[in-house]
Design an enzyme around this catalytic site. Sequence first.
Site, PDB file in Angstrom:
ATOM      1  NE  ARG A  26      -4.235  -1.201  -0.124  1.00 15.71           N
ATOM      2  CZ  ARG A  26      -5.359  -1.277   0.586  1.00 15.71           C
ATOM      3  NH1 ARG A  26      -5.572  -0.451   1.567  1.00 15.71           N
ATOM      4  NH2 ARG A  26      -6.261  -2.177   0.287  1.00 15.71           N
ATOM      5  NE  ARG A  30      -7.232   6.130   1.773  1.00 14.50           N
ATOM      6  CZ  ARG A  30      -8.159   5.412   2.389  1.00 14.50           C
ATOM      7  NH1 ARG A  30      -9.241   6.003   2.840  1.00 14.50           N
ATOM      8  NH2 ARG A  30      -8.001   4.116   2.555  1.00 14.50           N
ATOM      9  NE  ARG A  39      -9.292   8.005  -3.583  1.00 12.19           N
ATOM     10  CZ  ARG A  39     -10.579   8.147  -3.465  1.00 12.19           C
ATOM     11  NH1 ARG A  39     -11.160   9.250  -3.866  1.00 12.19           N
ATOM     12  NH2 ARG A  39     -11.307   7.160  -2.970  1.00 12.19           N
ATOM     13  CG  ASP A  76      -8.706  -3.463  -4.734  1.00  8.53           C
ATOM     14  OD1 ASP A  76      -8.305  -2.623  -3.927  1.00  8.53           O
ATOM     15  OD2 ASP A  76      -9.261  -4.525  -4.399  1.00  8.53           O
ATOM     16  CE1 TYR A 152     -13.355  -7.848   0.656  1.00 10.32           C
ATOM     17  CE2 TYR A 152     -11.442  -9.162   0.033  1.00 10.32           C
ATOM     18  CZ  TYR A 152     -12.011  -8.145   0.778  1.00 10.32           C
ATOM     19  OH  TYR A 152     -11.240  -7.422   1.647  1.00 10.32           O
TER      20      TYR A 152
HETATM   21  O1  CP3 Z   1       0.234   0.346  -3.210  1.00  8.57           O
HETATM   22  C1  CP3 Z   1      -0.186  -0.817  -3.350  1.00  8.57           C
HETATM   23  O2  CP3 Z   1      -0.010  -1.712  -2.513  1.00  8.57           O
HETATM   24  C2  CP3 Z   1      -0.867  -1.156  -4.672  1.00  8.57           C
HETATM   25  C3  CP3 Z   1      -2.273  -1.045  -4.717  1.00  8.57           C
HETATM   26  C4  CP3 Z   1      -3.202  -1.973  -3.963  1.00  8.57           C
HETATM   27  C5  CP3 Z   1      -4.497  -1.541  -3.549  1.00  8.57           C
HETATM   28  N1  CP3 Z   1      -5.190  -2.616  -3.082  1.00  8.57           N
HETATM   29  C6  CP3 Z   1      -4.989  -0.153  -3.668  1.00  8.57           C
HETATM   30  C7  CP3 Z   1      -6.092   0.283  -2.809  1.00  8.57           C
HETATM   31  C8  CP3 Z   1      -3.125  -3.324  -3.648  1.00  8.57           C
HETATM   32  C9  CP3 Z   1      -1.943  -4.259  -3.814  1.00  8.57           C
HETATM   33  C10 CP3 Z   1      -4.382  -3.722  -3.113  1.00  8.57           C
HETATM   34  C11 CP3 Z   1      -4.701  -5.104  -2.725  1.00  8.57           C
HETATM   35  C12 CP3 Z   1      -5.903  -5.362  -1.923  1.00  8.57           C
HETATM   36  N2  CP3 Z   1      -7.149  -4.822  -2.065  1.00  8.57           N
HETATM   37  C13 CP3 Z   1      -5.980  -6.317  -0.892  1.00  8.57           C
HETATM   38  C14 CP3 Z   1      -4.829  -7.211  -0.468  1.00  8.57           C
HETATM   39  C15 CP3 Z   1      -3.875  -6.500   0.390  1.00  8.57           C
HETATM   40  C16 CP3 Z   1      -4.299  -6.350   1.807  1.00  8.57           C
HETATM   41  O3  CP3 Z   1      -4.449  -5.195   2.247  1.00  8.57           O
HETATM   42  O4  CP3 Z   1      -4.477  -7.375   2.492  1.00  8.57           O
HETATM   43  C17 CP3 Z   1      -7.286  -6.317  -0.367  1.00  8.57           C
HETATM   44  C18 CP3 Z   1      -7.804  -7.151   0.756  1.00  8.57           C
HETATM   45  C19 CP3 Z   1      -8.024  -5.375  -1.135  1.00  8.57           C
HETATM   46  C20 CP3 Z   1      -9.459  -5.023  -1.003  1.00  8.57           C
HETATM   47  C21 CP3 Z   1      -9.652  -3.610  -0.605  1.00  8.57           C
HETATM   48  N3  CP3 Z   1      -9.341  -2.522  -1.403  1.00  8.57           N
HETATM   49  C22 CP3 Z   1     -10.202  -3.103   0.602  1.00  8.57           C
HETATM   50  C23 CP3 Z   1     -10.645  -3.964   1.752  1.00  8.57           C
HETATM   51  C24 CP3 Z   1     -10.203  -1.707   0.510  1.00  8.57           C
HETATM   52  C25 CP3 Z   1     -10.803  -0.706   1.477  1.00  8.57           C
HETATM   53  C26 CP3 Z   1      -9.976  -0.454   2.665  1.00  8.57           C
HETATM   54  C27 CP3 Z   1      -9.040   0.721   2.497  1.00  8.57           C
HETATM   55  O5  CP3 Z   1      -7.863   0.568   2.783  1.00  8.57           O
HETATM   56  O6  CP3 Z   1      -9.516   1.811   2.123  1.00  8.57           O
HETATM   57  C28 CP3 Z   1      -9.627  -1.355  -0.733  1.00  8.57           C
HETATM   58  C29 CP3 Z   1      -9.413   0.022  -1.248  1.00  8.57           C
HETATM   59  C30 CP3 Z   1      -8.067   0.385  -1.738  1.00  8.57           C
HETATM   60  N4  CP3 Z   1      -7.247  -0.400  -2.501  1.00  8.57           N
HETATM   61  C31 CP3 Z   1      -7.425   1.649  -1.540  1.00  8.57           C
HETATM   62  C32 CP3 Z   1      -6.194   1.592  -2.211  1.00  8.57           C
HETATM   63  C33 CP3 Z   1      -5.164   2.690  -2.341  1.00  8.57           C
HETATM   64  C34 CP3 Z   1      -8.031   2.842  -0.803  1.00  8.57           C
HETATM   65  C35 CP3 Z   1      -8.984   3.541  -1.716  1.00  8.57           C
HETATM   66  C36 CP3 Z   1      -8.933   5.049  -1.636  1.00  8.57           C
HETATM   67  O7  CP3 Z   1      -7.952   5.665  -2.044  1.00  8.57           O
HETATM   68  O8  CP3 Z   1      -9.947   5.587  -1.174  1.00  8.57           O
END
Ligand code: CP3
Length: 343
Positions: A26, A30, A39, A76, A152
């Site tokens: 991640r 943000r 964004r 994602d 999911y």
């Molecule tokens: O920088 C990186 O790591 C690359 C991008 C990346 C994202 N999601 C962007 C993202 C990666 C590798 C993921 C994988 C992902 N997505 C996982 C596996 C990794 C982990 O955390 O265990 C999972 C479970 C998801 C599903 C997911 N996506 C959730 C549960 C959420 C909401 C929670 C949150 O953190 O906001 C997301 C949203 C998400 N994916 C964001 C980002 C940058 C936040 C969205 C935003 O900017 O509002």
Amino acid sequence: MILKNDLLLRAARGEKTERTPVWLMRQAGRVLEEYREVRKKANDFKQMVEMPELAAQVTIQPVDILGVDAAIIFSDILVIPEAMGLPYKMVENRGPWFDKVVENEKDIQQLHIAQAEDLQYVMDAIKLTKKELNGRVPLIGFAGAPWTILSYMIEGKGSKTFSKAKKFLYTQPLLAHQLLEKITQSTINYLKGQVAAGADILQLFDSWAGVLSPSQYAEFSLKYISRICDAISEVPVIVFAKGAYFARTEMSKLNCNVIGLDWNMDIAESRKLIGDKKTLQGNMDPCLLYADFATIKNETEKMLRAFGPSHHIANLGHGLYPDIERDKVRCFVDTVKSFRFNV
Ligand code: CP3
């Protein structure tokens, strides 16, 4: 294209490196105000993922701003359920949401096996990112592990316990295997597409590994992760299974180069259970980055010594939290980059 910095790839293959490479799960997000600026150009997170120019831009930001040794493509894990026929929404401050979920055999039969072309926007984002990175650092491609994707598709949203998905495994094991089979085939097609588009290394995220019992984990998760690892021979593969401390010995048999550790897993114990052939990745508690600079530096150096001079990729034990200060993240990265073993 020859990479100017290939530390991550060499460490993944177990080769000697001048220093330990570092990136963060991640890292694009943000934490960076530059991310929040980009964004604003899209309606929401999902649209940003689907616009290759914006996805490439935020993928590269952490390389420029944080100085990490790798970029990870901005996308994602939920794009796979969508490509299979279950569209997702990302609800602001609440997380993922699926209007339609898998409930029965008919729902599974209706799912499509995804092909790389179904996720053309990811392939385009990878190609564009590779071009703009211009060989500075390797690009990591990724996908969710089949069990995490299944959870999911059944739950339709995040969950603390994933009890609905676990209920499905206990009450409908044959259907669960049918669904895992379709997800696995889709994931292999998708990852091979990412490699063809330019990904230098791949990571599988099994984020909800920790909710399963060891026997369920072997039957419903590891078996399919193993199939994916066997199908990918072109680039190194990292398997990160959050909470799967009980499966470390089994994971050492996977046909992958790197095993990711979370912060609950003791480093020396993990090395003993996994053996010395695999590279280990991790495993700092992301909350360490709320501490003061001296503590971050101290703890990071302690972690580096515990892993030793080779077969390690420095990272957190899970993703960065959005409210961590960027200078604290930089402190972690800089500490890894300036540390040398006296050998
Ligand atoms: O920088 C990186 O790591 C690359 C991008 C990346 C994202 N999601 C962007 C993202 C990666 C590798 C993921 C994988 C992902 N997505 C996982 C596996 C990794 C982990 O955390 O265990 C999972 C479970 C998801 C599903 C997911 N996506 C959730 C549960 C959420 C909401 C929670 C949150 O953190 O906001 C997301 C949203 C998400 N994916 C964001 C980002 C940058 C936040 C969205 C935003 O900017 O509002």
